[in-house]
Motif scaffolding. Structure first.
Motif, PDB file in Angstrom:
ATOM      1  N   LEU A  27       6.670   2.906  14.536  1.00 37.28           N
ATOM      2  CA  LEU A  27       6.427   1.534  14.085  1.00 37.28           C
ATOM      3  C   LEU A  27       5.242   0.919  14.823  1.00 37.28           C
ATOM      4  CD1 LEU A  27      10.061   0.099  13.792  1.00 37.28           C
ATOM      5  CD2 LEU A  27       8.474   0.581  11.921  1.00 37.28           C
ATOM      6  N   ALA A  28       5.147   1.214  16.123  1.00 42.12           N
ATOM      7  CA  ALA A  28       4.037   0.666  16.908  1.00 42.12           C
ATOM      8  C   ALA A  28       2.704   1.203  16.412  1.00 42.12           C
ATOM      9  CB  ALA A  28       4.236   1.010  18.386  1.00 42.12           C
ATOM     10  N   VAL A  29       2.637   2.504  16.120  1.00 41.95           N
ATOM     11  CA  VAL A  29       1.394   3.100  15.621  1.00 41.95           C
ATOM     12  C   VAL A  29       1.061   2.555  14.240  1.00 41.95           C
ATOM     13  CG1 VAL A  29       0.317   5.260  14.868  1.00 41.95           C
ATOM     14  CG2 VAL A  29       1.641   5.200  16.987  1.00 41.95           C
ATOM     15  N   ALA A  30       2.078   2.443  13.367  1.00 42.99           N
ATOM     16  CA  ALA A  30       1.842   1.935  12.013  1.00 42.99           C
ATOM     17  C   ALA A  30       1.328   0.497  12.043  1.00 42.99           C
ATOM     18  CB  ALA A  30       3.127   2.020  11.195  1.00 42.99           C
ATOM     19  N   SER A  31       1.932  -0.327  12.904  1.00 37.08           N
ATOM     20  CA  SER A  31       1.556  -1.732  12.978  1.00 37.08           C
ATOM     21  C   SER A  31       0.237  -1.931  13.713  1.00 37.08           C
ATOM     22  CB  SER A  31       2.667  -2.536  13.658  1.00 37.08           C
ATOM     23  OG  SER A  31       2.313  -3.894  13.773  1.00 37.08           O
ATOM     24  N   GLY A  32       0.129  -1.325  14.903  1.00 41.32           N
ATOM     25  CA  GLY A  32      -1.063  -1.528  15.715  1.00 41.32           C
ATOM     26  C   GLY A  32      -2.278  -0.758  15.237  1.00 41.32           C
ATOM     27  N   GLY A  33      -2.056   0.418  14.671  1.00 37.81           N
ATOM     28  CA  GLY A  33      -3.178   1.256  14.269  1.00 37.81           C
ATOM     29  C   GLY A  33      -3.625   1.074  12.838  1.00 37.81           C
ATOM     30  N   TYR A  34      -2.683   0.711  11.945  1.00 37.05           N
ATOM     31  CA  TYR A  34      -3.031   0.695  10.524  1.00 37.05           C
ATOM     32  C   TYR A  34      -2.634  -0.604   9.823  1.00 37.05           C
ATOM     33  CZ  TYR A  34      -3.658   5.584  11.623  1.00 37.05           C
ATOM     34  OH  TYR A  34      -4.077   6.756  12.212  1.00 37.05           O
ATOM     35  N   GLY A  35      -2.210  -1.593  10.580  1.00 36.66           N
ATOM     36  CA  GLY A  35      -1.934  -2.903  10.002  1.00 36.66           C
ATOM     37  C   GLY A  35      -0.704  -2.999   9.132  1.00 36.66           C
ATOM     38  N   VAL A  36       0.202  -2.023   9.250  1.00 37.02           N
ATOM     39  CA  VAL A  36       1.451  -2.089   8.483  1.00 37.02           C
ATOM     40  C   VAL A  36       2.321  -3.204   9.078  1.00 37.02           C
ATOM     41  CG1 VAL A  36       3.564  -0.851   7.839  1.00 37.02           C
ATOM     42  CG2 VAL A  36       1.358   0.346   7.870  1.00 37.02           C
ATOM     43  N   ALA A  37       2.916  -4.007   8.215  1.00 36.99           N
ATOM     44  CA  ALA A  37       3.706  -5.148   8.682  1.00 36.99           C
ATOM     45  C   ALA A  37       4.905  -4.679   9.496  1.00 36.99           C
ATOM     46  CB  ALA A  37       4.180  -5.975   7.488  1.00 36.99           C
ATOM     47  N   ALA A  38       5.150  -5.349  10.623  1.00 36.66           N
ATOM     48  CA  ALA A  38       6.355  -5.090  11.411  1.00 36.66           C
ATOM     49  C   ALA A  38       7.555  -5.653  10.652  1.00 36.66           C
ATOM     50  CB  ALA A  38       6.227  -5.750  12.778  1.00 36.66           C
ATOM     51  N   PRO A  39       8.762  -5.138  10.912  1.00 33.65           N
ATOM     52  CA  PRO A  39       9.947  -5.646  10.201  1.00 33.65           C
ATOM     53  C   PRO A  39      10.119  -7.156  10.373  1.00 33.65           C
ATOM     54  CG  PRO A  39      10.467  -3.628  11.394  1.00 33.65           C
ATOM     55  CD  PRO A  39       9.092  -4.017  11.815  1.00 33.65           C
ATOM     56  N   ARG A  40      10.172  -7.870   9.263  1.00 34.66           N
ATOM     57  CA  ARG A  40      10.328  -9.326   9.319  1.00 34.66           C
ATOM     58  C   ARG A  40      11.801  -9.724   9.377  1.00 34.66           C
ATOM     59  NH1 ARG A  40       6.020  -9.795   4.493  1.00 34.66           N
ATOM     60  NH2 ARG A  40       4.116  -9.440   5.705  1.00 34.66           N
ATOM     61  N   GLN A  41      12.677  -8.916   8.796  1.00 36.31           N
ATOM     62  CA  GLN A  41      14.113  -9.140   8.870  1.00 36.31           C
ATOM     63  C   GLN A  41      14.661  -8.119   9.874  1.00 36.31           C
ATOM     64  OE1 GLN A  41      17.258 -10.145   9.287  1.00 36.31           O
ATOM     65  NE2 GLN A  41      16.895 -11.370   7.424  1.00 36.31           N
ATOM     66  N   LEU A  42      14.482  -8.463  11.166  1.00 37.29           N
ATOM     67  CA  LEU A  42      14.788  -7.490  12.220  1.00 37.29           C
ATOM     68  C   LEU A  42      16.266  -7.105  12.230  1.00 37.29           C
ATOM     69  CD1 LEU A  42      13.674  -5.838  14.540  1.00 37.29           C
ATOM     70  CD2 LEU A  42      14.083  -7.787  16.065  1.00 37.29           C
ATOM     71  N   GLY A  43      17.141  -8.095  12.005  1.00 38.47           N
ATOM     72  CA  GLY A  43      18.570  -7.785  11.995  1.00 38.47           C
ATOM     73  C   GLY A  43      18.925  -6.782  10.913  1.00 38.47           C
TER      74      GLY A  43
ATOM     75  N   THR B  74       0.845  -1.188   0.000  1.00 36.45           N
ATOM     76  CA  THR B  74       0.000   0.000   0.000  1.00 36.45           C
ATOM     77  C   THR B  74       0.884   1.243   0.000  1.00 36.45           C
ATOM     78  OG1 THR B  74      -0.087   0.200   2.411  1.00 36.45           O
ATOM     79  CG2 THR B  74      -1.700  -1.263   1.375  1.00 36.45           C
ATOM     80  N   THR B  75       0.276   2.375  -0.298  1.00 36.04           N
ATOM     81  CA  THR B  75       1.027   3.631  -0.263  1.00 36.04           C
ATOM     82  C   THR B  75       1.522   3.907   1.152  1.00 36.04           C
ATOM     83  OG1 THR B  75      -0.333   4.509  -2.066  1.00 36.04           O
ATOM     84  CG2 THR B  75       0.918   6.099  -0.781  1.00 36.04           C
ATOM     85  N   LEU B  76       0.729   3.543   2.160  1.00 36.48           N
ATOM     86  CA  LEU B  76       1.165   3.728   3.545  1.00 36.48           C
ATOM     87  C   LEU B  76       2.382   2.861   3.854  1.00 36.48           C
ATOM     88  CD1 LEU B  76       0.677   5.105   6.242  1.00 36.48           C
ATOM     89  CD2 LEU B  76      -0.858   3.225   6.864  1.00 36.48           C
ATOM     90  N   ASP B  77       2.403   1.620   3.339  1.00 36.96           N
ATOM     91  CA  ASP B  77       3.576   0.757   3.515  1.00 36.96           C
ATOM     92  C   ASP B  77       4.832   1.438   2.978  1.00 36.96           C
ATOM     93  OD1 ASP B  77       2.154  -1.364   4.636  1.00 36.96           O
ATOM     94  OD2 ASP B  77       1.693  -2.231   2.679  1.00 36.96           O
ATOM     95  N   VAL B  78       4.674   2.079   1.833  1.00 33.45           N
ATOM     96  CA  VAL B  78       5.807   2.754   1.187  1.00 33.45           C
ATOM     97  C   VAL B  78       6.259   3.955   2.011  1.00 33.45           C
ATOM     98  CG1 VAL B  78       6.506   4.072  -0.859  1.00 33.45           C
ATOM     99  CG2 VAL B  78       5.197   1.956  -1.116  1.00 33.45           C
ATOM    100  N   TYR B  79       5.303   4.651   2.631  1.00 32.21           N
ATOM    101  CA  TYR B  79       5.638   5.887   3.325  1.00 32.21           C
ATOM    102  C   TYR B  79       6.171   5.679   4.744  1.00 32.21           C
ATOM    103  CZ  TYR B  79       4.514   9.688   0.181  1.00 32.21           C
ATOM    104  OH  TYR B  79       4.547  10.600  -0.843  1.00 32.21           O
ATOM    105  N   VAL B  80       5.930   4.522   5.346  1.00 29.89           N
ATOM    106  CA  VAL B  80       6.409   4.320   6.718  1.00 29.89           C
ATOM    107  C   VAL B  80       7.923   4.498   6.829  1.00 29.89           C
ATOM    108  CG1 VAL B  80       6.713   2.610   8.561  1.00 29.89           C
ATOM    109  CG2 VAL B  80       4.462   2.974   7.558  1.00 29.89           C
TER     110      VAL B  80
END
Length: 261
Positions: free
Chosen positions: A136-152, A68-74
Motif C-alpha cells: 500500500l505504501a509503494v502504491a500510494s507513495g510511488g504511483y499515486g494510488v489512493a490510500a484506503p478512505r474507509q479504513l475500518g 485506473t487499471t493500477l487502482d483495480v489491480y492493487v
C-alpha cells in the motif's frame, strides 16, 4: 497459594508461546521458507512496479468507474500476497512438520502441537500484514494510488479475507500427506482463486456468468470489498458474509480432518 504463585504457570505458558512464535518466525525467514517469504512479498511488489510503469495502467478507464487499471489491480495484488502465504507456504510447512514427525513428538511435550498451529498462524498474519502495508505504501507513495478512505471497512475486509484464506490453508494442511502434496494442492487452490480474483482478467471485464461465480468465491468477494473500502464505501455485507462463511467452513473441515501423525 499466593496470587504470584497462581500467575506463574500462566506467565510460563505465555513465555513458551512467545518463544515458539519467535522460533517459527526465524524458521520462516530461512531456507526454503525464505523463498516463500520473498515470493509472497517480492513478486506482488514486482508486479506493482511493472504495472505502475505502464502508462496505460495509470489512465482512468470509464468501465472501471474512472479508476485506473493500477487502482483495480492493487487489491488483487494484496490478496495475491495473502494467498501465496496462506495457501502454499503455510500448508507446506505444517504438512512438512507432520511428515517429519514433529507434530507427533510435540504431543508428548507440555508445548503440545496446537501451539505450533497458533504460532504458525500468528507468524503468517504478522508477515501478511507487513507485506500489505509495504504494498500500500509503494502504491500510494510511488504511483499515486489512493490510500484506503474507509479504513475500518478495509481492515475488516482484510481480517475476514485472511481468515478465509488461512482456514483454507489449514484444510490443505489437514488432508495433505506431505509437504510436496500440500504445495501441489495449495497451488491449485491459489491459481483457481486468483483467476476469480481477477488476476488475469479483472472482474469487471469478465462475462456476467463468471462475475457471479467470482463474487461467490473468497477472493472474488475480497477484491471488490477492498476496492469499495479504498474508495470510501463500507464493503457489502454479502461480501463479508461470503468470506466469513468460507472461513467457518474450511476451519471446521480442517478441525475434522487434521491429522497429527
Amino acid at each position: 497459594m499466593t496470587a504470584t504463585t497462581m500467575a506463574a504457570p500462566a506467565l510460563r505458558r505465555r513465555s513458551a508461546m512467545t518463544q515458539l512464535i519467535i522460533t517459527e518466525l526465524k524458521l520462516f525467514t530461512r531456507g526454503r521458507a525464505a523463498v516463500g517469504l520473498l515470493a509472497g512479498g517480492g513478486f506482488p511488489l514486482l508486479l506493482m512496479i511493472i504495472f505502475g510503469s505502464i502508462h496505460s495502467f495509470n489512465t482512468p478507464v470509464a468501465k472501471y468507474g474512472g479508476l485506473t487499471t493500477l487502482d483495480v489491480y492493487v487489491p488483487i495484488l494484496l490478496v495475491f500476497a495473502m494467498g501465496l502465504l496462506s495457501l502454499i507456504a503455510m500448508p507446506a510447512t505444517l504438512a512438512g512438520y507432520r511428515e517429519l514427525g514433529y507434530l507427533r513428538r510435540l504431543k508428548t511435550t507440555p508445548a503440545g502441537p496446537v501451539r505450533v498451529l497458533v504460532a504458525e498462524l500468528t507468524v503468517k498474519l504478522v508477515v501478511t500484514a507487513a507485506i500489505v502495508i509495504v504494498l500500500l505504501a509503494v502504491a500510494s507513495g510511488g504511483y499515486g494510488v489512493a490510500a484506503p478512505r474507509q479504513l475500518g471497512g478495509f481492515l475488516v475486509t482484510g481480517v475476514v479475507s485472511a481468515a478465509a484464506l488461512m482456514a483454507a490453508g489449514l484444510f490443505i494442511s489437514a488432508v495433505a500427506s506431505s509437504a510436496g502434496v500440500a504445495r501441489g494442492i495449495g497451488a491449485v487452490f491459489f491459481y483457481l482463486m486468483m483467476f476469480f480474483a481477477g488476476l488475469w482478467l479483472p472482474i469487471q471485464n469478465m462475462p456476467t456468468v463468471l462475475q457471479h461465480i467470482s463474487h461467490a468465491t473468497p477472493l472474488g468477494a475480497a477484491v471488490p470489498a477492498l476496492q469499495d473500502a479504498t474508495q470510501g464505501q463500507w464493503p457489502s455485507w454479502l461480501q463479508l458474509v461470503t468470506m466469513a462463511a468460507y472461513a467457518v467452513a474450511f476451519g471446521l473441515a480442517a478441525v475434522r480432518f487434521f491429522r497429527w501423525e
